[in-house]
Design an enzyme around this catalytic site. Structure first.
Site, mmCIF file in Angstrom:
data_model
loop_
_atom_site.group_PDB
_atom_site.id
_atom_site.type_symbol
_atom_site.label_atom_id
_atom_site.label_comp_id
_atom_site.label_asym_id
_atom_site.label_seq_id
_atom_site.Cartn_x
_atom_site.Cartn_y
_atom_site.Cartn_z
ATOM 1 N N SER A 1 -9.776 1.765 2.772
ATOM 2 C CA SER A 1 -8.887 2.490 1.895
ATOM 3 C C SER A 1 -7.853 1.607 1.177
ATOM 4 C CB SER A 1 -8.164 3.569 2.693
ATOM 5 O OG SER A 1 -7.304 2.994 3.651
ATOM 6 N N LYS B 1 0.851 -1.206 0.000
ATOM 7 C CA LYS B 1 0.000 0.000 0.000
ATOM 8 C C LYS B 1 0.878 1.245 0.000
ATOM 9 C CE LYS B 1 -3.958 1.867 2.636
ATOM 10 N NZ LYS B 1 -4.829 1.672 3.828
ATOM 11 N N SER C 1 -9.931 -0.471 7.030
ATOM 12 C CA SER C 1 -9.345 -0.349 5.688
ATOM 13 C C SER C 1 -8.659 -1.580 5.128
ATOM 14 C CB SER C 1 -8.348 0.807 5.663
ATOM 15 O OG SER C 1 -9.047 2.003 5.468
#
Ligand code: GLN
Length: 477
Positions: free
Chosen positions: A154, A79, A178
């Site tokens: 996210s 990420k 997330s």
């Protein structure tokens, strides 16, 4: 079968048996990314050359019969809020569009030691604030199950990359859901460790009393392999600790499972409710006992999370002022220092980030502090106590991960509140600092449905064991 479709476990066996090489495995992932990422949009950056050379090094070691770590030669996606030295780290924000990391996050350092192959950096909502990746300052990630729908957020880029077989596994971060929510919407496994189980050194901070890094993977066993590699105390993160030895892990037949009645709420999508209940029914048929439990303060969790996380975010994001990191007054118009702050932050932060900074600054301001921030902290204590009581009664809690299936791109972008509702079943776990794993429970209307297993603090091992057992009951693999 393409090599990029392999699980980590299977790929490792094949690597050690020299049926495949790390180079071939990495090439297969890179080809998959090249073929599908125009449509999916999971990656913000791909490290083609470095990935291939990392893979070659592992192959040389295998040829020389040297010992290799459990993740050696395994291509993972990271990420883009986790620092890799020398690489971009944008947190999907324009304000960090030109930022390159000057050091490795601790999790990256650990993975490098294992000789993991890094394929690239994945998309997210700006500063991890959101539930669909539509708040990314660069692109929206599409759900590989149906590209007209969101991948969740996210960590939507990481979840989509795993689902689309662009990588074998990924790292995400979970502040309020997330990792678990995009895992649920894409149909993969996602695990948020206990607060403190994994070092956050080198993770771009959103809300520091919640943030945790964790794995996304195709199977429970793969998620556990990644978790084992990244966990542990780190002197660079004072909140990290060594996970205490777990009590004896019970056999599935001895486990008591609780299902909180507050997690089946008005307004949740009927198809999700039906599917989760069916899955729980199946679990009941194969395990010792399932009982209804109550977490009475659940209805206040979302409000408490929004206030505390925004308060912490408003403080954490104060450092992006145009004088230290990333972009500064991009149109070069500022005449005074104050102007420079305003122009930098005004032009480079997206709408949702600004909303959180405003909510947080308001909640922390004198005169409102007691009514908002302090009260939210008191609610946090009550929520933690709800779980403490529940874990005297049961060993684990089963609950839906998301109240709805993957929704259409654009469906919730005009209404911040309806987007916040995506987190209704996940934020309590972050408020209490507990571990939780989301895994596929089945499909409804052709889309994946996720279920989460919540454990008491540091019960990660037990969660993985139970999840592996439940994995056999899922119809969506
Ligand atoms: N969707 C939640 C939010 O917008 C959670 C984000 C996260 O876990 N990073 O705050």
């Amino acid at each position: 079968m393409e090599l990029s479709q392999l699980t980590i476990k299977a790929a490792r066996e094949k690597l050690l048996a020299r049926e495949i090489s790390a180079l071939e495995l990495t090439q297969s992932c890179l080809e998959k990314i090249a073929a599908s990422d125009k449509e999916i949009g999971a990656f913000l950056d791909v490290f083609e050359e470095q990935a291939l050379s990392q893979a070659k090094q592992v192959d040389d070691k295998i040829k020389a019969k040297e010992r290799i770590g459990p993740l050696a030669g395994i291509p993972l996606a990271i990420k883009d809020n986790i620092l890799i030295e020398g690489e971009q780290c944008t947190a999907a924000s324009q304000i960090l569009a030109n930022y390159r990391a000057s050091y490795d996050a601790t999790v990256i350092r650990k993975l490098k030691k294992e000789e993991t192959v890094f394929l690239g950096k994945t998309n997210l909502d700006e500063f991890a604030m959101g539930s669909s990746t539509e708040n990314s300052g660069f692109q929206t990630t599409r759900n590989p199950n149906d590209t007209s729908r969101v991948a969740g957020g996210s960590s939507g880029g990481s979840a989509a990359a795993v689902k689309a077989d662009q990588c074998l596994g990924a790292l995400g971060s979970d502040t309020g859901g997330s990792i678990r929510q995009p895992a649920s919407l894409c149909g993969v496994v996602g695990m948020k460790p206990s607060y403190g189980a994994v070092s956050r050194h080198g993770l771009i901070a959103f809300a520091s009393s919640f943030d945790q890094i964790g794995p996304l993977a195709k199977t429970v066993a793969d998620a556990e392999i990644i978790f084992e590699a990244i966990k542990g105390k780190d002197s660079n993160d004072a909140t990290s600790l060594t996970i205490p030895q777990e009590k004896k892990i019970k056999k599935p037949s001895e486990i008591r499972i609780g299902v909180p009645k507050e997690y089946f709420v008005e307004g949740m999508e009927k198809a999700v409710e039906k599917n989760v209940k069916q899955f729980i029914h199946k679990v009941e048929g194969s395990l010792a006992s399932i009982e209804e439990i109550s977490l009475p303060h659940t209805k206040y969790a979302l409000a408490s999370y929004v206030l505390i996380s925004a308060s912490e975010a408003s403080a954490n994001l104060a450092r992006y002022d145009g004088t230290r990191y990333g972009l500064s007054d991009p149109k070069n118009e500022a005449l005074t220092l104050k102007d420079l702050y305003f122009k930098t932050r005004g032009e480079c932060f997206g709408e949702e980030v600004k909303r959180r900074i405003m909510i947080g600054s308001y909640a922390l301001s004198s005169g409102y502090y007691d009514a908002y921030y302090l009260k939210a902290q008191k609610v946090r204590t009550l929520i933690r106590q709800d779980f403490e009581k529940a874990f005297q009664q049961v060993d684990f809690i089963l609950a839906p991960t998301s109240p709805f299936l993957a929704f259409k791109i654009g469906e919730k972008t005009d209404n911040a509140l309806s987007m916040y509702l995506a987190d209704i079943f996940t934020v309590s776990i972050n408020l209490a600092g507990l571990p939780s794993l989301s895994m596929p429970a089945g499909r409804a209307n052709g889309l994946p449905v996720g279920i989460q297993i919540i454990g008491d603090r540091f019960q990660e091992k037990g969660i993985f064991k139970l999840a592996s057992f439940l994995e056999q009951l899922t119809t969506d693999k």
